[in-house]
Design an enzyme around this catalytic site. Structure first.
Site, PDB file in Angstrom:
ATOM      1  N   GLN A  36      -7.140  -1.573   4.950  1.00  0.00           N
ATOM      2  CA  GLN A  36      -6.031  -0.908   4.249  1.00  0.00           C
ATOM      3  C   GLN A  36      -6.806  -0.369   3.203  1.00  0.00           C
ATOM      4  O   GLN A  36      -6.281   0.585   2.440  1.00  0.00           O
ATOM      5  CB  GLN A  36      -4.930  -2.063   3.801  1.00  0.00           C
TER       6      GLN A  36
ATOM      7  N   SER B  19       0.768  -1.302   0.002  1.00  0.00           N
ATOM      8  CA  SER B  19      -0.161   0.019  -0.059  1.00  0.00           C
ATOM      9  C   SER B  19       0.884   1.168   0.035  1.00  0.00           C
ATOM     10  O   SER B  19       0.379   2.236   0.040  1.00  0.00           O
ATOM     11  CB  SER B  19      -0.623  -0.208   1.096  1.00  0.00           C
TER      12      SER B  19
ATOM     13  N   ASN C 282      -1.174  -1.474  14.035  1.00  0.00           N
ATOM     14  CA  ASN C 282      -2.737  -1.245  14.122  1.00  0.00           C
ATOM     15  C   ASN C 282      -3.161   0.147  14.879  1.00  0.00           C
ATOM     16  O   ASN C 282      -3.932   0.785  14.432  1.00  0.00           O
ATOM     17  CB  ASN C 282      -3.175  -2.473  14.812  1.00  0.00           C
TER      18      ASN C 282
ATOM     19  N   ASN D 277     -19.443  26.341 -23.121  1.00  0.00           N
ATOM     20  CA  ASN D 277     -20.150  25.394 -22.315  1.00  0.00           C
ATOM     21  C   ASN D 277     -19.561  25.455 -20.835  1.00  0.00           C
ATOM     22  O   ASN D 277     -18.666  25.626 -20.593  1.00  0.00           O
ATOM     23  CB  ASN D 277     -19.805  23.970 -22.872  1.00  0.00           C
TER      24      ASN D 277
ATOM     25  N   THR E  42     -40.911  25.806  -8.067  1.00  0.00           N
ATOM     26  CA  THR E  42     -41.019  24.310  -7.576  1.00  0.00           C
ATOM     27  C   THR E  42     -41.668  23.383  -8.839  1.00  0.00           C
ATOM     28  O   THR E  42     -42.529  23.876  -9.718  1.00  0.00           O
ATOM     29  CB  THR E  42     -42.449  24.397  -6.251  1.00  0.00           C
ATOM     30  N   HIS E  43     -41.403  22.249  -8.766  1.00  0.00           N
ATOM     31  CA  HIS E  43     -41.486  21.241  -9.653  1.00  0.00           C
ATOM     32  C   HIS E  43     -41.108  21.654 -10.889  1.00  0.00           C
ATOM     33  O   HIS E  43     -41.360  21.242 -12.161  1.00  0.00           O
ATOM     34  CB  HIS E  43     -43.249  20.950  -9.966  1.00  0.00           C
TER      35      HIS E  43
ATOM     36  N   LYS F  42     -20.173  27.584 -29.532  1.00  0.00           N
ATOM     37  CA  LYS F  42     -20.569  27.217 -28.005  1.00  0.00           C
ATOM     38  C   LYS F  42     -19.307  27.611 -26.796  1.00  0.00           C
ATOM     39  O   LYS F  42     -18.226  27.907 -27.199  1.00  0.00           O
ATOM     40  CB  LYS F  42     -20.139  25.688 -28.033  1.00  0.00           C
TER      41      LYS F  42
ATOM     42  N   LYS G  90      -8.072   3.966   2.596  1.00  0.00           N
ATOM     43  CA  LYS G  90      -7.242   4.951   2.243  1.00  0.00           C
ATOM     44  C   LYS G  90      -7.553   5.850   1.143  1.00  0.00           C
ATOM     45  O   LYS G  90      -7.875   6.901   0.956  1.00  0.00           O
ATOM     46  CB  LYS G  90      -5.859   4.910   2.486  1.00  0.00           C
TER      47      LYS G  90
ATOM     48  N   TYR H 142      -8.627  -5.466  14.558  1.00  0.00           N
ATOM     49  CA  TYR H 142      -8.146  -5.223  13.202  1.00  0.00           C
ATOM     50  C   TYR H 142      -8.254  -6.178  12.106  1.00  0.00           C
ATOM     51  O   TYR H 142      -7.651  -7.440  12.498  1.00  0.00           O
ATOM     52  CB  TYR H 142      -6.697  -4.691  13.351  1.00  0.00           C
TER      53      TYR H 142
HETATM   54  N1  ARG Z   1      -1.133  -1.000   5.946  1.00  0.00           N
HETATM   55  C1  ARG Z   1      -1.934  -1.309   6.789  1.00  0.00           C
HETATM   56  C2  ARG Z   1      -3.115  -0.577   6.960  1.00  0.00           C
HETATM   57  O1  ARG Z   1      -3.401   0.294   6.117  1.00  0.00           O
HETATM   58  C3  ARG Z   1      -1.231  -1.168   8.217  1.00  0.00           C
HETATM   59  C4  ARG Z   1      -1.786  -1.942   9.267  1.00  0.00           C
HETATM   60  C5  ARG Z   1      -1.093  -3.349   9.105  1.00  0.00           C
HETATM   61  N2  ARG Z   1      -1.582  -4.251  10.178  1.00  0.00           N
HETATM   62  C6  ARG Z   1      -1.323  -5.509   9.985  1.00  0.00           C
HETATM   63  N3  ARG Z   1      -1.440  -6.321  11.240  1.00  0.00           N
HETATM   64  N4  ARG Z   1      -1.132  -6.135   9.015  1.00  0.00           N
HETATM   65  O2  ARG Z   1      -4.189  -0.963   7.595  1.00  0.00           O
END
Ligand code: ARG
Length: 461
Positions: free
Chosen positions: A324, A25, A112, A287, A157-158, A285, A327, A319
């Site tokens: 992951q 990641s 974690n 736009n 309205t509408h 145009k 994000k 966890y």
């Molecule tokens: N890259 C992981 C995440 O975004 C970090 C935590 C990983 N923890 C684990 N026990 N594998 O959640």
């Protein structure tokens, strides 16, 4: 640089290359680097204060982390997918730089609670940024609302002409949505700003840590109260993305009206050459692509929210690696809202309303019919009867291809004998809007008052 797994001890063989690529990641969570380093510094200082690491180790860790921060911000840092994520990239580099003390940083901590800490710091900053962006757009809107406080336009309205309103009043409706968005982000911030650090992997730690101390160093208001919840909870991400999605829905509604108002059939507003684009084939145009993109991008924010809800719904405590996946949707919601708010904030001051066309449009559709009914009520008629009479008057006006205010007194009196010459005071657009002179009403004086109140609210942002 060594890219051996920091967790490799219990494994005989190395990770499958496909698994390494699949689970890495670092290419997106490197965005958390500054927060990861801030969290690590606070953690190291706390370990030192609690007697878990010595002076020299703590100093080496802090110096090493600062060096790494410099490398990252100057784009000199070597990221390695084999080290999985931002946390292990930074820790491995720290040990490469400072040796033994680097290996002590992770005492009394797990990735974690580390990632949960990083993410909370990130969301807190994102909220502060978006609140500033929302305020900026509101400031632009208030200037425009003040300028168009007495501009009459059709209220719908509408999607049908309903009653005349002032353009300033309409723009203040947009501001009201944004004010709630600002508040919502602030409400959410309170639940974001809680430190999970010290929860470790899931059960807490046996080391004599001081959770308040690291929390305070990071600007958290308090510490989490359950370690299992703290490492697994992503409510704060969902809440933020929900607030961002609703904000984006509001921006989309505004954008939709901009597109409509700029259309050939309305021509209520000129959105400005700098904020429109041309067609590659049709030379005439201009736009409203910016507004259309804002409207289109709202889909992302809604999708991100749904992704996160689904991400969480099946997860047992504590966890799980599923997390992951939180994000990228989060980052996308932040970036999308930021970009849309910025571009709209710049675009709004460039909107030039065509007051004549707005006025003409407000005159179509018998928009003061309700005012006539209210007039009859003031003369003693029950509202339902007045409604009926005015309905007849509208039908008659249609047969004459006239608007209601264009009927003569005789024609009106033929329909209802209660009507006198003063009826024309209420049938005009100005008569209609100026009569709605109460808090929340559309009268120009109320628009000015509402702008002043909104400015006061902004001053408290
Ligand atoms: N890259 C992981 C995440 O975004 C970090 C935590 C990983 N923890 C684990 N026990 N594998 O959640």
């Amino acid at each position: 640089m060594a890219t051996e797994k920091l967790w490799g001890g219990r494994f005989d063989s190395s990770t499958d290359a496909a698994v390494e690529a699949f689970s890495a990641s670092e290419h997106f969570d490197r965005r958390l680097a500054q927060y990861d380093i801030a969290g690590s510094k606070a953690h190291a200082c706390m370990l030192h204060a609690c007697g878990v690491i010595n002076d020299a180790d703590c100093q080496a860790i802090i110096d090493g982390l600062e060096t790494i921060l410099g490398e990252i911000s100057e784009d000199r840092f070597q990221w390695h997918a084999a080290l999985e994520d931002v946390h292990m990239n930074i820790e491995a580099r720290l040990t490469e730089l400072i040796g033994e003390p680097g290996k002590k940083l992770h005492t009394a901590r797990s990735r974690n609670d580390q990632v949960a800490t990083d993410l909370r710091l990130f969301v807190r900053d994102a909220i502060d940024q978006l609140c500033t962006d929302v305020t900026g757009l509101q400031e632009s809107l208030l200037i425009l609302a003040e300028r168009e406080a007495a501009t009459v336009m059709p209220g719908l309205t509408h999607m049908q002409a309903a009653q005349p309103v002032t353009c300033g009043h309409h723009l203040l409706a947009w501001n009201a949505m944004l004010e709630r968005d600002w508040q919502r982000l602030g409400d959410c911030r309170g639940r974001v700003n809680i430190s999970p650090l010290g929860s470790a992997a899931l059960a807490g730690t046996g080391f004599p840590i001081d959770r308040q101390m690291s929390a305070q160093a990071l600007g958290f208001d308090s510490v989490s109260t359950n370690s299992l919840d703290a490492v697994s909870d992503r409510d704060f991400v969902i809440e933020f993305c929900a607030a961002a999605a609703l904000l984006q829905v509001h921006l989309s509604r505004m954008a939709e009206e901009m597109v409509l108002w700029a259309s050939e059939s309305c021509r209520f507003v000129d959105l400005g050459d700098a904020f429109c684009t041309g067609s590659s084939i049709m030379p005439q145009k201009k736009n409203p692509d910016v507004a259309e993109l804002v409207r289109g991008k709202s889909g992302r924010a809604i999708g991100n929210l749904v992704s996160l809800l689904v991400l969480m719904k099946g997860q047992p405590l504590a966890y799980n690696r599923d997390n992951q996946e939180d994000k990228e949707p989060l980052f996308d919601s932040v970036d999308t809202a930021h970009a849309c708010l910025k571009v709209l904030g710049a675009m709004v001051p460039n909107m030039i309303f065509d007051r004549e066309r707005l006025r003409e449009a407000a005159q179509r559709g018998h928009t003061t019919a309700t005012d006539l009914a209210d007039y009859l009520v003031r003369r003693g008629m029950a509202f339902r009867d007045a409604h009926e009479v005015v309905g007849k008057a509208v039908r008659f006006a249609e047969t004459q291809q006239l608007q209601l205010p264009a009927l003569s007194l005789e024609q009106l009196r033929d329909i209802c004998a209660h009507i006198d010459n003063d009826v024309f005071d209420v049938l005009t657009l100005e008569g209609s809007i100026s009569s709605r002179d109460h808090t929340g009403g559309t009268a120009p004086g109320q628009v000015h008052k509402a702008v002043a109140a909104a400015r006061q609210a902004l001053a408290a942002h």
